[in-house]
Design a protein around this motif. Structure first.
Motif, PDB file in Angstrom:
ATOM      1  N   GLN A   1       6.841   2.218 -34.408  1.00 46.09           N
ATOM      2  CA  GLN A   1       7.919   0.854 -34.795  1.00 46.09           C
ATOM      3  C   GLN A   1       8.712   1.293 -33.653  1.00 46.09           C
ATOM      4  O   GLN A   1       9.690   0.220 -33.399  1.00 46.09           O
ATOM      5  CB  GLN A   1       8.156   0.565 -35.889  1.00 46.09           C
ATOM      6  N   LYS A   2       8.972   2.422 -33.084  1.00 50.13           N
ATOM      7  CA  LYS A   2      10.076   2.641 -32.205  1.00 50.13           C
ATOM      8  C   LYS A   2       9.598   2.645 -30.574  1.00 50.13           C
ATOM      9  O   LYS A   2       8.428   2.598 -30.478  1.00 50.13           O
ATOM     10  CB  LYS A   2      10.746   4.090 -32.435  1.00 50.13           C
ATOM     11  N   PRO A   3      10.509   2.155 -29.952  1.00 46.45           N
ATOM     12  CA  PRO A   3      10.032   1.990 -28.504  1.00 46.45           C
ATOM     13  C   PRO A   3       9.562   3.374 -27.853  1.00 46.45           C
ATOM     14  O   PRO A   3      10.143   4.308 -28.002  1.00 46.45           O
ATOM     15  CB  PRO A   3      11.514   1.498 -27.648  1.00 46.45           C
ATOM     16  N   GLY A   4       8.389   3.035 -26.899  1.00 43.66           N
ATOM     17  CA  GLY A   4       7.858   4.157 -26.498  1.00 43.66           C
ATOM     18  C   GLY A   4       6.988   5.124 -27.286  1.00 43.66           C
ATOM     19  O   GLY A   4       6.424   5.985 -26.976  1.00 43.66           O
TER      20      GLY A   4
ATOM     21  N   SER B   1       6.096  -3.415 -19.591  1.00 44.15           N
ATOM     22  CA  SER B   1       7.513  -3.293 -19.929  1.00 44.15           C
ATOM     23  C   SER B   1       7.996  -1.970 -20.153  1.00 44.15           C
ATOM     24  O   SER B   1       9.170  -1.763 -19.727  1.00 44.15           O
ATOM     25  CB  SER B   1       7.797  -4.071 -21.174  1.00 44.15           C
ATOM     26  N   TRP B   2       7.137  -0.832 -20.134  1.00 43.59           N
ATOM     27  CA  TRP B   2       7.442   0.362 -19.971  1.00 43.59           C
ATOM     28  C   TRP B   2       7.930   0.742 -18.747  1.00 43.59           C
ATOM     29  O   TRP B   2       7.292   0.355 -17.703  1.00 43.59           O
ATOM     30  CB  TRP B   2       6.490   1.442 -20.344  1.00 43.59           C
ATOM     31  N   PRO B   3       9.076   1.811 -18.482  1.00 43.85           N
ATOM     32  CA  PRO B   3       9.490   2.064 -17.105  1.00 43.85           C
ATOM     33  C   PRO B   3       8.213   2.662 -16.203  1.00 43.85           C
ATOM     34  O   PRO B   3       7.535   3.476 -16.727  1.00 43.85           O
ATOM     35  CB  PRO B   3      10.335   3.116 -17.578  1.00 43.85           C
ATOM     36  N   GLY B   4       8.360   2.355 -14.965  1.00 46.44           N
ATOM     37  CA  GLY B   4       7.181   2.692 -14.056  1.00 46.44           C
ATOM     38  C   GLY B   4       5.889   1.952 -14.134  1.00 46.44           C
ATOM     39  O   GLY B   4       4.860   2.107 -13.462  1.00 46.44           O
ATOM     40  N   CYS B   5       5.817   1.253 -15.179  1.00 46.44           N
ATOM     41  CA  CYS B   5       4.437   0.297 -15.354  1.00 46.44           C
ATOM     42  C   CYS B   5       4.352  -1.004 -14.580  1.00 46.44           C
ATOM     43  O   CYS B   5       3.330  -1.793 -14.790  1.00 46.44           O
ATOM     44  CB  CYS B   5       4.091   0.436 -16.781  1.00 46.44           C
TER      45      CYS B   5
ATOM     46  N   LEU C   1       0.638  -0.792 -13.774  1.00 50.61           N
ATOM     47  CA  LEU C   1       0.426   0.318 -12.991  1.00 50.61           C
ATOM     48  C   LEU C   1       0.147   1.631 -13.974  1.00 50.61           C
ATOM     49  O   LEU C   1       0.044   2.748 -13.514  1.00 50.61           O
ATOM     50  CB  LEU C   1       1.512   0.507 -12.223  1.00 50.61           C
ATOM     51  N   CYS C   2      -0.093   1.589 -15.262  1.00 53.73           N
ATOM     52  CA  CYS C   2       0.004   2.576 -16.097  1.00 53.73           C
ATOM     53  C   CYS C   2      -1.587   2.737 -17.060  1.00 53.73           C
ATOM     54  O   CYS C   2      -1.264   2.307 -18.216  1.00 53.73           O
ATOM     55  CB  CYS C   2       1.000   2.816 -16.985  1.00 53.73           C
ATOM     56  N   PRO C   3      -2.584   2.886 -16.202  1.00 49.05           N
ATOM     57  CA  PRO C   3      -3.652   3.097 -17.314  1.00 49.05           C
ATOM     58  C   PRO C   3      -3.476   4.229 -18.086  1.00 49.05           C
ATOM     59  O   PRO C   3      -2.750   5.231 -17.899  1.00 49.05           O
ATOM     60  CB  PRO C   3      -4.760   3.454 -16.175  1.00 49.05           C
TER      61      PRO C   3
END
Length: 135
Positions: A44-47, A80-84, A94-96
């Motif tokens: 339930q936490k981001p990441g 929504s994750w950084p770099g994706c 961009l994040c398989p």
């Protein structure tokens, strides 16, 4: 690949365990390899990474339910994750979920859900919380 179907009693496992929710979800695993409904652990936490829990069986008279954690069921990390995602590539994730990421995050690790004499479940050290009761 071993079957990914959850055990018949998987609905009893559904619920919140500290910062993780277990639930039954539809999935497609490596398109063409497997699909169906499975037991998924979502932090339930981001990441936090989700894991499809592959049922392996029971021991200790059915009180220890054994599972293999498989990173997924999604084949891509959230945009929504950084770099994706990038402005110059709108709509492209961009994040398989790569083999390296699966190994790094513990995909393939074994875990156990225990059931006590009263039928209460515990997942990774956290007891199943009672469901919210609406009045």
């Amino acid at each position: 690949m071993r079957k990914l179907e959850p055990p018949l009693f998987a609905g009893e496992l559904a619920g919140r365990y500290c910062n993780t929710t277990l639930g039954i979800e539809s999935f497609v695993w490596n398109p063409g390899a497997a699909s169906g409904r499975g037991l998924v652990a979502r932090g339930q936490k981001p990441g936090d990474y989700p894991f499809l829990l592959q049922y392996l069986g029971t021991d200790d008279g059915g009180r220890r339910l054994r599972f293999r954690k498989l990173l997924g069921p999604e084949q891509w990390l959230p945009e929504s994750w950084p770099g994706c995602s990038r402005p110059e590539a709108p709509g492209q994730n961009l994040c398989p979920v790569s083999c390296f990421l699966r190994v790094l995050r513990g995909s393939g690790d074994l875990t156990v859900v225990t059931r006590d004499a009263l039928g209460r479940f515990e997942y990774e050290g956290c007891r199943q919380e009672p469901p919210d009761v609406e009045l």
